[in-house]
Design an enzyme around this catalytic site. Structure first.
Site, PDB file in Angstrom:
ATOM      1  N   ASP A 218       0.859  -1.182   0.000  1.00 59.87           N
ATOM      2  CA  ASP A 218       0.000   0.000   0.000  1.00 59.87           C
ATOM      3  C   ASP A 218       0.898   1.235   0.000  1.00 59.87           C
ATOM      4  OD1 ASP A 218      -2.173   1.650   0.109  1.00 59.87           O
ATOM      5  OD2 ASP A 218      -2.740   1.157   2.169  1.00 59.87           O
TER       6      ASP A 218
ATOM      7  N   ASP B 224      -2.869   2.549  -6.082  1.00 63.60           N
ATOM      8  CA  ASP B 224      -1.838   2.613  -5.044  1.00 63.60           C
ATOM      9  C   ASP B 224      -1.740   1.387  -4.139  1.00 63.60           C
ATOM     10  OD1 ASP B 224      -4.262   3.070  -3.792  1.00 63.60           O
ATOM     11  OD2 ASP B 224      -3.498   4.626  -2.465  1.00 63.60           O
ATOM     12  N   GLU B 225      -2.423   0.298  -4.472  1.00 64.88           N
ATOM     13  CA  GLU B 225      -2.287  -0.885  -3.632  1.00 64.88           C
ATOM     14  C   GLU B 225      -2.549  -2.151  -4.439  1.00 64.88           C
ATOM     15  OE1 GLU B 225      -5.232  -1.643  -0.567  1.00 64.88           O
ATOM     16  OE2 GLU B 225      -6.532  -0.094  -1.421  1.00 64.88           O
TER      17      GLU B 225
END
Length: 353
Positions: A9, A103-104
């Site tokens: 993350d 983003d993860e």
């Protein structure tokens, strides 16, 4: 073979990119988003978070919480490019990468000798190649890995080994469990469920009774069980777009103009992703924040922008505003045919999502 799952993350992804690219913003509270009466915070830097500024709150509230907050317009083309850099790093370690957002992502590295060493190396490479920090969680399943990645943010690395799972989960507040939000946590608190140990005392049928089918997942989570595999190619079920107006309106001509633009954006996305669907859904949010949807399922998939516009306009024409103004309008296309059924090559204009 024991599963080894990593959840990576990125730390305040959008805000961190802005601070990376603009040195004058480093160490200062910033929010990525629109600074206006209808603005919403997409991401807040870690300097802003102690004030209570976080994603999804209104820009007005964010400004009230942190008067020195600096708003920065989003640059999604840049964020997408950096996200692809990071995914390329992931694929150097495994083909089993399941992105959840820009983003993860989950990574299944069960084939590697050490998931912890891999996660540490991935973090180091992200820092070296992008100038950004990431947090990583490692455990035997997706639920535990995601909890672990949030445990020592920012720039954290946390492992929940198999022999520590029972104790870790028993002591964990229910708010930290994957999929348990604020509303569900409050409902659990009212039932006397505050930790994993409390949750473990409940039978599966009782949890289903109180929380619906999600209760089955909660029953497993309380025991550290999550059978979901890492799925590298998630099947897309729908595509859509929406817009929030600068001022609420009940003027149908204005709404038709806005609807045209939303339909154009949806068509661009359908074309770019080569996605087809038979169901068109119109979403409307009123000035009292009540939300409704209207849908129509067609005999065949939507095959032109004019066809999409026509259905959307007819759906809007059938909505009774009840004296209210509209603050948001959106269109989604879903109900895709089975793969290979009725495949038609789309003609499409390239644009940016």
């Amino acid at each position: 073979m024991q599963n080894k799952i990593i959840h990576v993350d990125m730390d305040a992804f959008y805000a961190s990119i802005e601070q990376r690219d603009r040195p004058e913003l480093r160490g200062r509270p910033i929010a990525v988003g629109y600074d206006g009466p209808r603005g919403v915070v997409a991401t807040a830097s870690y300097e802003a978070r102690p004030f209570g500024v976080r994603s999804a709150i209104s820009s007005v509230l964010a400004r009230r919480l942190c008067p020195d907050l600096i708003f920065v317009p989003a640059r999604f083309d840049v964020y997408k490019a950096v996200s692809q850099q990071i995914r390329d790093i992931f694929h150097d370690y495994t083909e089993l990468v399941e992105p959840l957002s820009l983003d993860e992502a989950f990574l299944d590295v069960s084939h590697l000798r050490s998931a912890t060493l891999a996660a540490r190396e991935i973090k180091d490479r992200i820092r070296t190649e992008t100038g950004l920090t990431a947090s990583a969680g490692i455990s035997v399943n997706k639920m535990l890995a995601k909890i672990a990645s949030d445990y020592r943010k920012p720039d954290g690395l946390f492992v929940i080994p198999p022999d520590k799972i029972d104790t870790f989960v028993a002591e964990l507040p229910v708010e930290r469990f994957f999929g348990i939000g604020e509303v569900t946590a409050e409902k659990m608190h009212a039932l006397g469920i505050r930790t994993g140990a409390d949750l473990r005392q409940w039978e599966e049928l009782e949890l289903v009774k109180h929380f619906g089918k999600a209760g089955r997942s909660y029953y497993g989570y309380a025991r550290g069980i999550d059978p979901r595999p890492v799925v590298p190619n998630r099947i897309r079920k729908s595509l859509g777009a929406e817009t929030t107006f600068g001022a609420d309106t009940a003027d149908r001509e204005v709404l038709l103009g806005e609807l045209e633009q939303v339909c154009e954006e949806v068509w661009q996305r359908l074309s770019r992703h080569r996605f087809r669907g038979r169901t068109v859904v119109l979403k409307i949010k009123f000035d009292d924040f009540r939300q409704i949807t209207r849908s129509r399922t067609l005999p065949a998939t939507v095959d032109s922008r004019d066809g999409l516009r026509l259905v959307a306009r007819e759906l809007l024409a059938g909505v009774d505003f009840g004296g209210h103004r509209i603050r948001l309008i959106g269109v989604t296309v879903g109900n895709a045919p089975d793969f290979g059924e009725g495949c038609v090559q789309l003609r499409f204009d390239f644009g940016e999502e």
